[in-house]
Design an enzyme around this catalytic site. Structure first.
Site, PDB file in Angstrom:
ATOM      1  N   GLU A 262      -9.518  -3.914  -4.604  1.00 48.75           N
ATOM      2  CA  GLU A 262     -10.054  -4.050  -5.969  1.00 48.75           C
ATOM      3  C   GLU A 262     -11.577  -3.913  -5.949  1.00 48.75           C
ATOM      4  O   GLU A 262     -12.170  -3.230  -6.790  1.00 48.75           O
ATOM      5  CB  GLU A 262      -9.703  -5.419  -6.573  1.00 48.75           C
ATOM      6  CG  GLU A 262      -8.243  -5.810  -6.543  1.00 48.75           C
ATOM      7  CD  GLU A 262      -7.874  -6.618  -5.298  1.00 48.75           C
ATOM      8  OE1 GLU A 262      -8.197  -6.162  -4.183  1.00 48.75           O
ATOM      9  OE2 GLU A 262      -7.257  -7.685  -5.430  1.00 48.75           O
TER      10      GLU A 262
ATOM     11  N   ALA B  25      20.784  10.198  30.292  1.00 49.66           N
ATOM     12  CA  ALA B  25      22.008  10.698  30.934  1.00 49.66           C
ATOM     13  C   ALA B  25      22.236   9.977  32.260  1.00 49.66           C
ATOM     14  O   ALA B  25      21.385   9.216  32.726  1.00 49.66           O
ATOM     15  CB  ALA B  25      21.901  12.202  31.161  1.00 49.66           C
TER      16      ALA B  25
HETATM   17  C1  AOF Z   1      -7.119  -7.994   1.706  1.00 56.09           C
HETATM   18  N1  AOF Z   1      -7.316  -6.853   1.004  1.00 56.09           N
HETATM   19  O1  AOF Z   1      -7.398  -5.697  -0.856  1.00 56.09           O
HETATM   20  C2  AOF Z   1      -6.746  -7.958  -0.954  1.00 56.09           C
HETATM   21  C3  AOF Z   1      -6.520  -9.156  -0.228  1.00 56.09           C
HETATM   22  O2  AOF Z   1      -9.799 -12.533   5.019  1.00 56.09           O
HETATM   23  P1  AOF Z   1     -10.151 -12.024   3.673  1.00 56.09           P
HETATM   24  O3  AOF Z   1     -11.321 -12.715   3.059  1.00 56.09           O
HETATM   25  O4  AOF Z   1     -10.311 -10.522   3.651  1.00 56.09           O
HETATM   26  O5  AOF Z   1      -8.921 -12.379   2.703  1.00 56.09           O
HETATM   27  C4  AOF Z   1      -7.661 -11.963   2.996  1.00 56.09           C
HETATM   28  C5  AOF Z   1      -6.695 -12.406   1.918  1.00 56.09           C
HETATM   29  O6  AOF Z   1      -7.112 -11.981   0.632  1.00 56.09           O
HETATM   30  C6  AOF Z   1      -5.326 -11.809   2.116  1.00 56.09           C
HETATM   31  O7  AOF Z   1      -4.530 -12.530   2.998  1.00 56.09           O
HETATM   32  C7  AOF Z   1      -4.759 -11.840   0.702  1.00 56.09           C
HETATM   33  O8  AOF Z   1      -4.229 -13.124   0.448  1.00 56.09           O
HETATM   34  C8  AOF Z   1      -5.997 -11.642  -0.192  1.00 56.09           C
HETATM   35  N2  AOF Z   1      -6.099 -10.284  -0.820  1.00 56.09           N
HETATM   36  N3  AOF Z   1      -6.718  -9.091   1.105  1.00 56.09           N
HETATM   37  O9  AOF Z   1      -7.289  -8.010   2.904  1.00 56.09           O
HETATM   38  C9  AOF Z   1      -7.175  -6.776  -0.296  1.00 56.09           C
HETATM   39  N4  AOF Z   1      -6.579  -7.901  -2.272  1.00 56.09           N
HETATM   40 ZN    ZN Z   2      -9.742  -9.970  -2.885  1.00 48.85          ZN
END
Ligand code: AOF
Ligand code: ZN
Length: 353
Positions: free
Chosen positions: A75, A185
């Site tokens: 995002e 084989a």
């Molecule tokens: C991601 N990529 O695009 C989204 C995630 O360790 P961090 O701070 O990168 O956070 C990881 C967590 O963030 C992941 O386990 C999930 O719950 C949330 N969303 N994570 O790596 C993304 N949108």
């Molecule tokens: Zn995020």
């Protein structure tokens, strides 16, 4: 309301194009695109999920899109690609935007500050530290639509979702075999049972994998490199399990990828080691000894079978005795897909829970 009534209402809500400023936007089509985009992150995001994000303007035209590849969240990447978000924009993302300060600030906060009007997502964030993004967005008066193509996107993200649920990575066992389940084989030759196209697919699967796991038996018999031939791909880590020593000059000791040798036959030791590596998925390319052990241990979540339309009658079977004596105790899988690949049949099987 009867069950079918509930189902058809759900179908209606998820499939029907929704009107935005008089224009029709079918979120399931955009979500399918975001899902495709997310798959480009396979093999690169562990311990994190794969995520794809698309931003459309108020007319429904795509103005930005990106995917998570282990760095910034999807995002955040999609938002940062456009200077100013136009009024009435919608974000379509495969995962509920996060709500925590991790490696990056919360995406929910970023979305609120960006002026995005609507957020559409497929799968709720199951990660305890990151969940709650949807509520925060709603509290900031952003329209939030959840569950669009939830099943399809959950399947794409099954490695991460299963890891959160089962506290271990997702295991895929890939086997190329004859119609009668033989992988070599009687003379010991195992090259090449399946077609070149099948082997090219396996190479791609390696590039999307976190770790390739084999036993010392396969390491000694085949001297494999376990590399992917995909261009510009990251080489997966290699993990060899078992007590026998592997010669220094074997391909597994080359510089192409990291290799770990785990001198054990204990599942808990394996799982602890994988937990330290923080991986979401393991591709098992083992022979019958390790394969049977993992099958008996109940960790083989999925199988990719490349079936060559040939017979040997003798030779090495892909699996050994599982200690099962009756049909009702057999290990069941469900056919996820079946496809003809050149001269072979490729079957993807998932655990029948
Ligand atoms: C991601 N990529 O695009 C989204 C995630 O360790 P961090 O701070 O990168 O956070 C990881 C967590 O963030 C992941 O386990 C999930 O719950 C949330 N969303 N994570 O790596 C993304 N949108
Ligand atoms: Zn995020």
């Amino acid at each position: 309301m009867c069950v079918s009534g509930v189902l058809s209402l759900r179908h209606f809500l998820l499939r029907t194009p929704i009107s935005i400023w008089g224009h029709l936007v079918d979120y399931s089509v955009l979500m399918a695109q975001a899902n495709e985009l997310s798959l480009r992150g396979l093999g690169k995001t562990s311990p994190n999920p794969i995520v794809g994000a698309i931003i459309v303007d108020s007319s429904g035209a795509v103005i930005s899109q990106d995917f998570h590849d282990g760095g910034l969240h999807a995002e955040a990447k999609a938002i940062s690609k456009i200077g100013e978000i136009p009024k009435g924009a919608t974000l379509i993302t495969t995962l509920e935007p996060c709500n925590h300060h991790g490696k990056t600030p919360p995406c929910s906060e970023l979305i609120i500050n960006s002026g995005i009007k609507t957020v559409v997502f497929a799968v709720s964030d199951q990660n305890l530290v990151a969940k709650g993004g949807a509520d925060r967005l709603r509290a900031a008066h952003i329209e939030v639509i959840s569950g669009v193509l939830q099943d399809q996107v959950s399947y794409s993200n099954r490695f991460w979702l299963n890891k959160i649920k089962n506290n271990r990575p997702y295991f895929i066992w890939k086997v190329g075999m004859t119609l009668d389940g033989k992988i070599s084989a009687k003379d010991g030759n195992s090259k090449w049972i399946t077609s070149e196209s099948s082997r090219a697919q396996v190479s791609k699967l390696r590039s999307q994998s976190d770790v390739i796991l084999i036993g010392t038996g396969t390491a000694l018999a085949d001297n494999p490199s376990l590399n992917t031939k995909e261009v510009n791909a990251k080489q997966p880590k290699r993990l060899v399990m078992g007590n026998r020593l592997i010669p220094q000059e074997s391909n597994l000791n080359d510089e192409s990828a990291q290799t770990f040798f785990l001198q054990t036959h204990d599942l808990d030791v394996l799982l602890d080691f994988l937990a330290k590596l923080e991986v979401n998925q393991v591709l098992v390319e083992a022979g019958p000894t390790l394969g049977t052990f993992l099958m008996k241990s109940g960790v083989i979540d999925e199988m990719h079978i490349y079936l060559s339309p040939s017979l040997l009658g003798s030779g090495q079977s892909f699996i050994n005795d599982l200690g099962i004596n009756s049909l009702e105790n057999r290990v069941m899988y469900k056919v996820q897909s079946a496809e003809i690949v050149d001269t072979d049949l490729k079957i993807i099987l998932v655990k029948d829970q």
